[in-house]
Design a protein around this motif. Sequence first.
Motif, PDB file in Angstrom:
ATOM      1  N   ARG A  89      -7.607  -6.823   4.773  1.00 34.90           N
ATOM      2  CA  ARG A  89      -8.819  -6.067   4.068  1.00 34.90           C
ATOM      3  C   ARG A  89      -9.001  -5.661   2.634  1.00 34.90           C
ATOM      4  O   ARG A  89      -9.871  -6.152   2.172  1.00 34.90           O
ATOM      5  CB  ARG A  89     -10.066  -5.278   5.309  1.00 34.90           C
TER       6      ARG A  89
ATOM      7  N   GLU B   3      -9.848  -1.965  13.022  1.00 29.63           N
ATOM      8  CA  GLU B   3      -9.136  -1.005  12.076  1.00 29.63           C
ATOM      9  C   GLU B   3     -10.679   0.382  11.536  1.00 29.63           C
ATOM     10  O   GLU B   3     -11.704  -0.033  11.835  1.00 29.63           O
ATOM     11  CB  GLU B   3      -9.453  -1.370  10.887  1.00 29.63           C
TER      12      GLU B   3
ATOM     13  N   GLU C  96     -16.607  -5.355   5.189  1.00 33.72           N
ATOM     14  CA  GLU C  96     -15.639  -4.984   5.825  1.00 33.72           C
ATOM     15  C   GLU C  96     -15.771  -4.753   6.895  1.00 33.72           C
ATOM     16  O   GLU C  96     -15.851  -3.276   7.613  1.00 33.72           O
ATOM     17  CB  GLU C  96     -15.627  -3.379   4.707  1.00 33.72           C
ATOM     18  N   CYS C  97     -15.543  -5.394   7.886  1.00 35.60           N
ATOM     19  CA  CYS C  97     -15.524  -4.809   9.696  1.00 35.60           C
ATOM     20  C   CYS C  97     -14.158  -3.980   9.869  1.00 35.60           C
ATOM     21  O   CYS C  97     -14.023  -3.202  10.531  1.00 35.60           O
ATOM     22  CB  CYS C  97     -16.539  -5.914  10.108  1.00 35.60           C
ATOM     23  N   GLY C  98     -13.523  -4.916   9.172  1.00 35.06           N
ATOM     24  CA  GLY C  98     -11.701  -4.312   9.500  1.00 35.06           C
ATOM     25  C   GLY C  98     -11.040  -5.134  10.355  1.00 35.06           C
ATOM     26  O   GLY C  98     -10.104  -5.264  11.228  1.00 35.06           O
ATOM     27  N   ILE C  99     -11.705  -5.727  10.867  1.00 33.98           N
ATOM     28  CA  ILE C  99     -11.189  -6.928  12.324  1.00 33.98           C
ATOM     29  C   ILE C  99      -9.459  -7.717  11.359  1.00 33.98           C
ATOM     30  O   ILE C  99      -9.531  -8.136  12.362  1.00 33.98           O
ATOM     31  CB  ILE C  99     -12.493  -7.538  12.496  1.00 33.98           C
TER      32      ILE C  99
ATOM     33  N   ARG D  93     -11.786 -14.918  13.575  1.00 34.11           N
ATOM     34  CA  ARG D  93     -12.146 -13.473  13.945  1.00 34.11           C
ATOM     35  C   ARG D  93     -13.116 -13.415  13.568  1.00 34.11           C
ATOM     36  O   ARG D  93     -14.386 -12.912  13.248  1.00 34.11           O
ATOM     37  CB  ARG D  93     -11.228 -12.574  14.674  1.00 34.11           C
ATOM     38  N   CYS D  94     -12.992 -14.049  11.843  1.00 33.54           N
ATOM     39  CA  CYS D  94     -13.982 -12.963  10.706  1.00 33.54           C
ATOM     40  C   CYS D  94     -15.210 -13.014  11.511  1.00 33.54           C
ATOM     41  O   CYS D  94     -15.321 -14.640  10.738  1.00 33.54           O
ATOM     42  CB  CYS D  94     -13.580 -13.546   9.525  1.00 33.54           C
TER      43      CYS D  94
ATOM     44  N   ILE E   1     -20.892  -1.835  11.048  1.00 33.88           N
ATOM     45  CA  ILE E   1     -20.001  -1.663   9.966  1.00 33.88           C
ATOM     46  C   ILE E   1     -21.277  -1.046   8.493  1.00 33.88           C
ATOM     47  O   ILE E   1     -20.866  -0.816   7.626  1.00 33.88           O
ATOM     48  CB  ILE E   1     -20.548  -3.163   9.411  1.00 33.88           C
TER      49      ILE E   1
ATOM     50  N   THR F  46      -7.711  -6.466   9.573  1.00 29.17           N
ATOM     51  CA  THR F  46      -6.797  -6.075  10.001  1.00 29.17           C
ATOM     52  C   THR F  46      -6.427  -5.610  10.853  1.00 29.17           C
ATOM     53  O   THR F  46      -5.173  -5.705  11.190  1.00 29.17           O
ATOM     54  CB  THR F  46      -6.610  -4.751   8.781  1.00 29.17           C
ATOM     55  N   ALA F  47      -7.100  -5.204  12.037  1.00 28.61           N
ATOM     56  CA  ALA F  47      -7.239  -5.070  12.760  1.00 28.61           C
ATOM     57  C   ALA F  47      -6.261  -6.412  14.347  1.00 28.61           C
ATOM     58  O   ALA F  47      -5.696  -6.457  14.985  1.00 28.61           O
ATOM     59  CB  ALA F  47      -8.056  -4.549  13.558  1.00 28.61           C
ATOM     60  N   SER F  48      -6.346  -7.428  13.522  1.00 23.86           N
ATOM     61  CA  SER F  48      -6.118  -8.959  13.800  1.00 23.86           C
ATOM     62  C   SER F  48      -4.295  -9.433  14.203  1.00 23.86           C
ATOM     63  O   SER F  48      -4.388  -9.977  14.376  1.00 23.86           O
ATOM     64  CB  SER F  48      -7.179  -9.752  13.490  1.00 23.86           C
TER      65      SER F  48
ATOM     66  N   THR G 175     -11.906   1.656   8.886  1.00 27.25           N
ATOM     67  CA  THR G 175     -11.569   1.155   7.357  1.00 27.25           C
ATOM     68  C   THR G 175     -12.398   2.479   6.859  1.00 27.25           C
ATOM     69  O   THR G 175     -12.328   1.628   5.341  1.00 27.25           O
ATOM     70  CB  THR G 175     -13.363   0.433   7.274  1.00 27.25           C
TER      71      THR G 175
ATOM     72  N   ILE H  19      -5.296   1.889  12.316  1.00 23.96           N
ATOM     73  CA  ILE H  19      -5.419   1.423  13.449  1.00 23.96           C
ATOM     74  C   ILE H  19      -5.880   2.309  14.723  1.00 23.96           C
ATOM     75  O   ILE H  19      -5.527   2.644  14.723  1.00 23.96           O
ATOM     76  CB  ILE H  19      -4.760   0.463  13.514  1.00 23.96           C
TER      77      ILE H  19
ATOM     78  N   ALA I 280     -11.120  -5.484  16.631  1.00 25.75           N
ATOM     79  CA  ALA I 280     -10.836  -6.683  16.519  1.00 25.75           C
ATOM     80  C   ALA I 280     -11.116  -7.683  17.898  1.00 25.75           C
ATOM     81  O   ALA I 280     -10.841  -8.541  17.742  1.00 25.75           O
ATOM     82  CB  ALA I 280      -9.635  -7.506  16.076  1.00 25.75           C
TER      83      ALA I 280
ATOM     84  N   LYS J 243     -21.182 -16.421  13.464  1.00 21.49           N
ATOM     85  CA  LYS J 243     -21.065 -17.194  14.274  1.00 21.49           C
ATOM     86  C   LYS J 243     -22.684 -16.829  14.744  1.00 21.49           C
ATOM     87  O   LYS J 243     -22.385 -17.445  16.239  1.00 21.49           O
ATOM     88  CB  LYS J 243     -19.337 -16.304  15.100  1.00 21.49           C
TER      89      LYS J 243
END
Lengths: 95, 804, 484
Positions: free
Chosen positions: C39, B486, C18-21, C70-71, B441, C23-25, B488, B493, B470, B407
Motif C-alpha cells: 500500500r 491492515e 488506502e483500505c489496506g486490503i 481483492r483490491c 476507509i 497489505t493484509a493479503s 492503515t 496488521i 482483507a 466489484k
Amino acid sequence: MPVKLWRKPLDADKIPKLQYEVHIINERCDGCGFCIDFCPKDVLARAEKMNEKGFYPPQVINEANCTFCGFCRSVCPTCAIFPIEKISRNIKEVE
Amino acid sequence: MESSNSKSESSEEIRIGVNVCHCGLNIGGSVNCDEVAEYAASLPHVAISRALRYSCSDQGQELIKKDILDYKLNRIVVASCTPRLHEPTFRRACEEAGLNKYLFEMANIREHCSWIHLHDREAGTEKAKDLVKMAVAKAALLEPQEEREVPILRKALVIGGGVAGIQAALDLADTGYRVYLIEKEPSIGGRMAQIDKTYPTMDCSICILAPKMSDAGRHPNIELLTASEIVEVKGYIGNFRVKVLKKSRYVTKDCSACGDCSTACPVTVPNEFDVGLATRHAIYTPFPQAVPSTYIINKENCLNTNFIVCDKCIVACERNAIDFTIIPETIELEVGTIIVATGADVFDPTVLPNYGYGKFLNVITSLEFERLINAGGPSGGKLLRPSDMTIPDTIAFIQCVGSRSEKGTDSCSNVCCMNTIKDALLIKEHWPEVKIYVFYIDIRAFGKGFEDLFRRAKEEGVIFIRGLPAEILEDRKTNNLWLIGENTLSREIYKINVGMVTLSIGLEPREDSNIIQRLFTLSRAPDGYFMEAHPKLRPVDTPTGGVFLAGCAESAKDIKDSVTQASAAASRANILMAQGKVTIEAITPTPIIDNCKFCELCTKVCPYNAILVDRENKITEVIEAACAGCGNCGAECPSDALIMRHFTDEQIIAQIDAITEQDANMKIVAFCCNWCSYAAADFAGVSRMQQPTNIRIIRTMCSARVSEKFIARAFARGAAAVLVAGCHLNDCHYIDANYQTKKRVERFWRRMERRGVRKERLQLLWASAAEGERFASKVREMAETVKNVSSEEIQKTVKAFKKR
Amino acid sequence: MKALEALIDLEKLKYCFECGICTASCPIAEMLPTHYNPRILLHSIHLDEERLLTSAEPWLCAWCYKCNQRCPQGLNLPEIFRAIRKYAVEHGSLEGFTSALKIIRETIPLPASCCYICFHPERTIDDSKLIEDSIQKLIIDYIITTGKTTKAVSSPTLHKERIAIVGSGPSGLTTACELAMKGYPVTVFESLPKAGGMLRVGIPEFRLPKEVLDADIGYIKDLGVEIKTNVAIGNDLMLDDLRKEYNAVLIATGMQKDKEFNIEGNDLNGVVNALDFLRQVNLGKIVELKPKVAVVCVHRLLGIDVARVALQLEPEEVRLIYRRSKKRMLFHGRIGEQMQKEFKEAEREGMKTHFMTWPTRILGKDGQVVGLECARMGLGKPNEKGLRKLIPIEGSNFVIDLDSVILAVGQAPSISPSEEIELGEENSVIVNPVTLETNLPGVYACGEIAWGPSTAIVSIASGKQAADSIDEFLRTKQVGTIKI
C-alpha cells in the motif's frame, strides 16, 4: 428483490412440521407407475416385489418428503394410493 | 401548417437589425465592437447595425424594441454572449415588440471569441465579424414559428411504492389529482419497511412509515396497484397510455386478513421480506403492517398447481375469499405525468469470496441486520447471531462493501456510514457490554445531525479502525470469525476475533432498470442510475417530458432525501397538471409529404418513436409532443422530406457558406450540440482557455442533426477541417441519438478514404459540458492539422466533394 | 517520473482509498512487515519517486496476485511494481534488485528456490546470466555463512521440546527452518525418498533446477533439522506415535494427489495422472512413455508442465487437449504470462494442440489405451460472471489415435495421516485460522492441506505462521492471545 436467499431460516425448526403417511393398497395396483412419475417430491419408487396381479406396485422410499399434495391420489386410475396426515388435523393443538 | 403564413412573411423585404454588444470590457476588451458593427452594416439585408455597451440591460432591450418599430425590422441578431444564457431574454424583447421570437438569432462573440482570444485583438475582431456574418446569414432564412400547446391529463402515475413513491402519490393526491401507485411486490412500503430504526433521530422506521402507507391505501384519490408491473408505455407528455400487468393474488377483496389460511398452509419457504431469515407460507402477507392488508398466494410455492390437489387454505377461509380461478389481467391507464420511484437493489456480497458471505453463517449483511434487530423480525428484536442464536460478545461492521469499488458500484452508497453508526448505537443501547468494531476507509457524516451521531457512537465506546479487513476466516469450533487487515493509520496488521460480522452493503441500481429505461426512454448515468435533465437546476426532471424521478432511482440516498425529492417531483408534476397544457418548442420537423418516399428510415433513428409513417395511406406524421427536436430524422432522410424547423438545411448551409466565403483554407467548420459540446466550448471560454482563432461553431440541438451533406458542403467550399462534437455516448440528451452521429462520421471517413482525402481533417469529439479543456485542446490539435493542409490538397478536396 | 506514470494507469491509481486490503493479503508483507508494504509502495509513486529507483520493495513482490484479486479498485499491483522495476532497470539501477536479494536471503526461508519460482526477476531483467550469477552468489553466500549460523543458533539447542513435521514441502521446510532457528530440535518426515515435496516432484527441472532446491534443503539440514525420508505417517508410523514422542506435530502433507477425472476408460492401461507422472520423472525413475501421448489439460500450468516434461522423454508426438480457446489459455488471469512463455517453448519442442476440444471417452482394447474420442466445444450464453458456458457441438466427435493419456486435472489433498483429524470441504484439514491448530491439541496443520491449492510463497508464509504459533504454544502453553 433479487437478494439471494441462501440461509436456512432461523425459525425453520420451530415451524410444526406435519408428517404424512402414504398408504398403498398393493393388491389394487395395476402398476401403471403414474404416481411414481408424477410425485413432485420423489417419495415413491417401484417396489421390488410383484403383487398378486403380477404388477409392480409403488413403495414409499422417502416419506419425510411428502407434502400431502395428493397428486398420487389424483392420478391413480385404480384408487390404490392415498396419503393421510400422521398427526392431528388441528394444527393449533400441536402448537 | 403555417406554411401559407410563412410564405407571406418571406415574400416581404427582409430587414435585419444587428446589435454588437461590448459587454463592458468582456467583449470590447479584445474585440473592436464598433468595427464589427460597421462591418455588419455592410452585410446583405442588414437595415441597421449598432454597437451597444450592455445589450441585455433594460436600456439595451428597449433600444432593440425601438429599432424593430422605427426601422420596421423583421429579423434581429444580437452578437454577445452564449445563447444558452440570454437567448430567452432577447426573444422576449422581440415578442414584446411584436416580432415572432423565432426570428431572433444570436452570435456568440464572448465565450467563443473575445474570452478565448484575449491577446489577439485583430484576429479576434476578424473572427467576430465572421460569427456575425454567420448569424446574419441564418437570420435571413429564419421563419416565424408557432409553438403548439398540448393538453395535460390531470392524472398521475407513480411507479414504485417505497417511501418516495408513497410521498409523491400522497402529495399529488392531496392536491386533488387522481394517482395510480404501482408496486411490483405484494405490499407497498419498500426498503424503509424492512429497516428497524432511522438515523439520525432513531425513530422506529415502520412506526413512522405505516401511517403513510395506510393513508396511501385509504386515500380516495389513490388507486393502489400492488403485485403489478408496467409492460408498455405509449404517448408523450400529458398523454401517456400505460399498460399494467396486474398479477393475480388469488385472494379476493373479501379477505379480512385473519391469517387462518396461512396457518393451514403446509408449505414453508424463506420470507423475502425478512431476507430469508424467517419463513412464510405459500399464502401469506409479507409483514403485519402490509398495505393492502389482504393475503396473497405465491403460485410458485403453492402445491395447488392443477386445482385438484391441496385445498387447505380454501377450507380454512371462512369468508370464501380464496379463488384460484382469478387470472392476471392487463389494464390500461391514461395519465398526464409519471413519477419513477423504482428504488435500488442491494449489493450481493457473495462475489467477494474473501468475506465468506454465503459460507459463514455469522457473516450477515446490513439488511439482514435490520431484520435481526427488528422487534417484528425473526429473532423478536434480540441480537442473536445465526449460527447458535446467542448474543455475540463482539460485532464488527465492515464499511464500503460493494461501494466505491469496481466489484460493486464505483460511487459512494450514501447511506451505509450512518446506517452502521445507527446500528452500533442501537446495539449499545440494549446490550452495552457488546464490543463493537467499525472498519472503514472514510466515515461520511455529512448531513444534518450526522456528525453528532458519529460523536455519540465514539463516546459510547464503538471502536473505529481505519482499514478494511482483507479476509474473514471462520473458526469452525466456535463459529467465531477472524478479521485480518491492515490498520492503515498505525500501519500494523490486525487479527481480530469477533462473534458476528455485518457487511455494510452498498446500494445498486435496480437489476431491471433497463426495462424502465426502455419504456420511458430515459438515460442512465455511467453508474447505472437514471439521469436527471440537469444535475443542478433540474434534478428531478428527466430528459423525457412529463417523467420525473424520485428516491433511489436517481441515485443512492437516505429516507429524508428520498422524501424531499418525492415532494419535489410531485411539485414538478403538479406544475404541468395545474397548467393543464404545455407548449412545445417549435423545433420539431415538418414532413413534406410530396418528397416522402415512406422509406421509414426516420422512424428507425428517432429515439422517441415520434414519427408515424403509414406507407399504405401515404401519411407521415410527427407527434410533436413526443418529439424532442434532436434532428436525427432530418439528417437521416434521404429525400429532404423532413424540414427541421429553426435548424433547416438551408439555414445551416447558409452558415457554412458564410464561414467558407473567405479564407476557408484556414478555417475549421465545427458542429456542436447544444447540451454538451457547445456548453464545453462555453466553459472553455468562461475559463479563458486561450485557443487558435480557426474555429467557427454552428450550434445544433444534437450532433445527430449533422447530416453528411453538411460535412461534404464544408469540404466542397474549401474548409480546411471539420469538427463534429457531441455529448459522450450514453450521455446523449436525446437518449442514444449520438450513436447515429458516430455512424455518420465513420461513414464519411470511409468516403474520405475512398476519395483520397486525409481522415484527420474530419474529427469527432465527445465532450461533456464540464470538459472545456478537452474541447480547447481539440481545437489546438486541429489548428495544427490546418497548418499542414496545402492549397493543392484543398483544391483536390473541393473537387472530390463538389456536387456533380 | 512521467515515464513511469505512462507505464501505469495513473488515473486509476488515484482511486486507491488506502483500505489496506493489499497489505493484509500479502504473504510477503506478513513475513517482512518492516521491509515491505504494498500500500505504501503504491502511495510513494506519487510522493517519493526518487526512492523507487533504488528501493528493494518492487523486487519483493512474489506474484501471488492476492492483492489484485481483492483490491476494491482492481488495481494490478504486481504489474505496477513490474513497471517500477522496469523503470529502475532502464535507468541502470540494479540497486533495488541486489538489496532485495539480500533481504530475501536473510529473511525468506528457501530463498534460492523462491528466487526461481516466486520473485521472478527475469520478468524485468532480460539478462538471464546476470540473474543466474546473482542467485548463485546468494547460494554460495549462505553456504559460507551457514557454518556461522549453525553454530550461533542451532548447536546448543535452546529448548528441549521436540517437534515433528509431516511433509517436507515448502510449508513444512519453512516451519522446520524457523523452529530450528528458534532453537528447537525438529524432525521432518517425508514419505518419498527425497525431501522437497511439490518443489521437488511437482515442478519440472527447467523451472526449478534441483541443485538450487538442494542448496536450500542443505542449509536447513545444516541448521540441525533432521529429515527422515521414506517414512509415511499413517502407514510406517502412526500419528499417535508421533504425538507421544514429540511435543508438537505439524501436518504439512500438501495436496499431492490428482483430482479424479470421471471419464469412461480412465482405468485403462496407459492412462496416468499428471502429478504421479511428474513425481516419477522428478524422482529420477525411468518412465517409459508410449509413442503417442495426449495431455488432457484442465489446470493450465500443470498441463503445459507435463507436456514439456513428456516432450523431453521424446515420444513420437505429444498433444495438448484444452476445452477452451487458445486465447483463454494464454492470456487469462495471473498465470497468463508464464503460460505464454511455457507455451512458446513447448510448441518449439514440437507439441501439438487441440483447443475447444474435450474428451468424451478413452477408447481401449484388451485393457490398453488405443484412442481418445473427443468432441469440439461451442460457446453458449455467458453466465453471471460473463464466462461463456461450453457446449459440445453435436456430431463433432472425432477419434485421436494414441496409446497414452496423461490427465492434468488439478490437485487433491494427500491422505490425512490420521482418522481422528477433523476434515472439511474436499478433505482439507480444519484448523483454527489464526493458530493453525487442528482439533487435536498440539497437532497443527499448514500449507495446502489446510488452505487448498496455492502458490509456494503462500505456503511458505503459512509455514512461518505455524512456526510462530507452535513456538507460542510451547512457550506459553496457551493459544490465541493476539494483540490488536
